[in-house]
Design an enzyme around this catalytic site. Structure first.
Site, PDB file in Angstrom:
ATOM      1  N   HIS A  70       0.817  -1.220   0.000  1.00  0.00           N
ATOM      2  CA  HIS A  70       0.000   0.000   0.000  1.00  0.00           C
ATOM      3  C   HIS A  70       0.846   1.264   0.000  1.00  0.00           C
ATOM      4  O   HIS A  70       0.399   2.309  -0.454  1.00  0.00           O
ATOM      5  CB  HIS A  70      -0.973  -0.023   1.178  1.00  0.00           C
ATOM      6  CG  HIS A  70      -2.151  -0.925   0.930  1.00  0.00           C
ATOM      7  ND1 HIS A  70      -3.430  -0.617   1.329  1.00  0.00           N
ATOM      8  CD2 HIS A  70      -2.245  -2.113   0.293  1.00  0.00           C
ATOM      9  CE1 HIS A  70      -4.262  -1.593   0.955  1.00  0.00           C
ATOM     10  NE2 HIS A  70      -3.558  -2.518   0.324  1.00  0.00           N
ATOM     11  N   VAL A  74       1.017   3.861  -4.000  1.00  0.00           N
ATOM     12  CA  VAL A  74       0.514   5.236  -3.887  1.00  0.00           C
ATOM     13  C   VAL A  74       1.709   6.181  -3.763  1.00  0.00           C
ATOM     14  O   VAL A  74       2.398   6.168  -2.744  1.00  0.00           O
ATOM     15  CB  VAL A  74      -0.428   5.379  -2.669  1.00  0.00           C
ATOM     16  CG1 VAL A  74      -1.068   6.754  -2.643  1.00  0.00           C
ATOM     17  CG2 VAL A  74      -1.497   4.285  -2.686  1.00  0.00           C
ATOM     18  N   SER A  80       4.685   7.291   2.517  1.00  0.00           N
ATOM     19  CA  SER A  80       3.537   8.208   2.635  1.00  0.00           C
ATOM     20  C   SER A  80       2.366   7.559   3.362  1.00  0.00           C
ATOM     21  O   SER A  80       1.531   8.248   3.949  1.00  0.00           O
ATOM     22  CB  SER A  80       3.097   8.706   1.251  1.00  0.00           C
ATOM     23  OG  SER A  80       2.844   7.610   0.384  1.00  0.00           O
TER      24      SER A  80
END
Ligand code: HEM
Ligand SMILES: *[C@@H]1O[C@H](CO)[C@@H](O)[C@H](O)[C@H]1NC(C)=O
Ligand SMILES: *[C@@H]1O[C@H](CO)[C@@H](O)[C@H](O)[C@H]1NC(C)=O
Ligand SMILES: *[C@@H]1O[C@H](CO)[C@@H](O)[C@H](O)[C@H]1NC(C)=O
Ligand SMILES: *[C@@H]1O[C@H](CO)[C@@H](O)[C@H](O)[C@H]1NC(C)=O
Ligand SMILES: *[C@@H]1O[C@H](CO)[C@@H](O)[C@H](O)[C@H]1NC(C)=O
Length: 345
Positions: A70, A74, A80
């Site tokens: 994940h 992104v 992040s």
């Protein structure tokens, strides 16, 4: 203010800025990046901390593998996903519905704390995620999955729930949407199949597969649907309990005669190719899992990996290395965060 005073203030500001870790342009990760940069062994500290965390709670391994995926899908592998909400940025990635159930942040914090004592402001949180996912994979596969991790990533300063929503695949996606979602990150349909095998471990909220409780019997074993999953999720949509991804990890009593389909963890390795065998038996959780048997482009690889667990271990390792190379968007700057939950300023 006199001109000389302005110069003095500017000079002091520049000196202070130079003393701090500056935001810089990202570089290409290389294997062994931290070899001469820390008083302790960076990869050794990560490995030992992951091992301690998994010994205390083995389920954290799945959490770390998913966190890494994940993060990388992104804005690239930039940490992040780890940023907490702030007054200035109330909806970072982790607040997105696409990140439901994301966990393991405590393990990342523990690794970061240990690294900060050995060598402050040296190791990025993005690299910690990459090392930790490798170490968790190796641990859960009993050494079957192992690979060198390129490092030297920087931590990003941007994190938005909308970006997570727009880039992460959904559990209700059909195969065409899955293929295009992975293609957007440079991954082939075969690599989609390979990476989906991570669902041999971990757990999911009922809300992530509620659609499967009314899926036709051709798409899911009806006993599994009605007597296992529907019962696990029985308390109604308001309650959203979690269920194990792999039938192997489910309550054997509840499985009844489906236990004959359980693929035993060979040599204790739970991260393995059992996902593909479960999938061919219509015993997987998500619509997106089932969907990869719905196209010839992906189906032949499901067979390939169901038939050869060693091949899957090797190809999964390669796919994780490829995942680890997803970079921040062009023009981004990065930093070495002092804490993984917040940017430095
Ligand atoms: C192919 C598209 C994918 C979809 C649609 C998908 C979707 C999901 C969903 C909905 C969950 C459950 C979240 C929850 O309800 O709490 C989950 C769990 C998980 N996913 Fe995926 N996933 C995909 C690919 C991947 C990939 C590529 C990886 C890693 C390489 C991965 C690793 C995991 C792991 C390990 C868990 C369990 C996490 C835990 O126990 O905390 N998934 N996934
Ligand atoms: C290693 O330790 C020495 C002595 O404590 C310290 O001066 C130095 O800054 C440390 N190096 C790193 C990379 O943290
Ligand atoms: C397993 O399922 C059976 C029957 O559904 C139940 O009686 C038992 O308490 C469950 N065991 C655990 C450990 O959840
Ligand atoms: C499981 O049991 C049901 C009856 O409870 C039976 O209809 C079904 O054929 C059995 N399946 C297997 C794989 O034994
Ligand atoms: C897969 O291939 C077979 C024969 O090669 C064909 O009959 C079938 O329609 C194909 N299925 C899909 C979903 O493309
Ligand atoms: C499985 O894959 C491995 C790795 O590519 C290969 O060495 C082995 O021969 C394969 N086994 C079978 C039974 O095909």
């Amino acid at each position: 203010m006199k001109v000389s005073a302005v110069v003095l203030v500017l000079g002091a500001f520049q000196a202070a800025a130079a003393a701090m870790v500056q935001a810089t342009a990202p570089r290409t990760p290389t294997v062994g990046y931290y070899n001469d940069k820390c008083n302790g062994s960076v990869e050794g500290i990560v490995r030992d901390t992951v091992k301690a965390a998994l010994n205390a709670d083995i389920t954290k391994g799945a959490a770390l593998v998913r966190l890494f995926f994940h993060d990388c899908f992104v804005r690239g592998c930039d940490g992040s996903v780890l940023l907490d909400p702030t007054y200035a940025n109330p909806y970072p990635e982790k607040t997105s519905g696409a990140n439901i159930g994301l966990r393991g942040f405590d393990v990342i914090d523990a690794i970061k704390a240990n690294l900060e004592s050995a060598c402050p402001s040296t190791v990025s949180c993005a690299d910690i995620l990459a090392f930790a996912a490798r170490d968790a994979s190796r641990y859960l596969s009993n050494g079957g999955i192992d690979y060198a991790v390129p490092a030297g990533r920087l931590d990003g300063v941007v994190s938005s729930a909308t970006d997570a929503e727009n880039n992460l695949p959904g559990s209700t996606f059909d195969v065409a949407k899955l293929i295009s979602n992975f293609a957007a990150k440079g991954f082939t349909p075969e690599e989609l199949v390979i990476l989906s095998g991570a669902h041999s471990i971990g757990r999911a909220h009922c809300s992530s597969f509620r659609d499967r409780l009314s899926a036709p019997s051709g798409e899911i074993n009806p006993y599994f649907r009605d007597n296992v999953l529907a019962k696990d999720c029985g308390a109604g949509p308001a309650a959203d309990p979690t269920v194990e991804n792999n039938i192997r990890d489910q309550n054997a009593t509840a499985l009844g005669n489906l236990t004959s389909y359980v693929v035993p963890a060979s040599g204790g390795a739970s991260l393995d190719n059992s996902y593909y065998i479960n999938n061919l038996n219509n015993l997987v959780l998500f619509h997106s899992d089932w969907a990869i048997v719905g196209s010839n482009a992906t189906m032949r690889h499901v067979h390939e990996y169901a038939d050869n667990g060693t091949l899957w271990n090797l190809d999964f390792a390669d796919a994780l290395v490829k995942l680890s190379k997803l970079a921040m968007p062009p023009g981004s700057t990065g930093e070495i965060r002092k804490t993984c939950r917040a940017t430095n300023y």
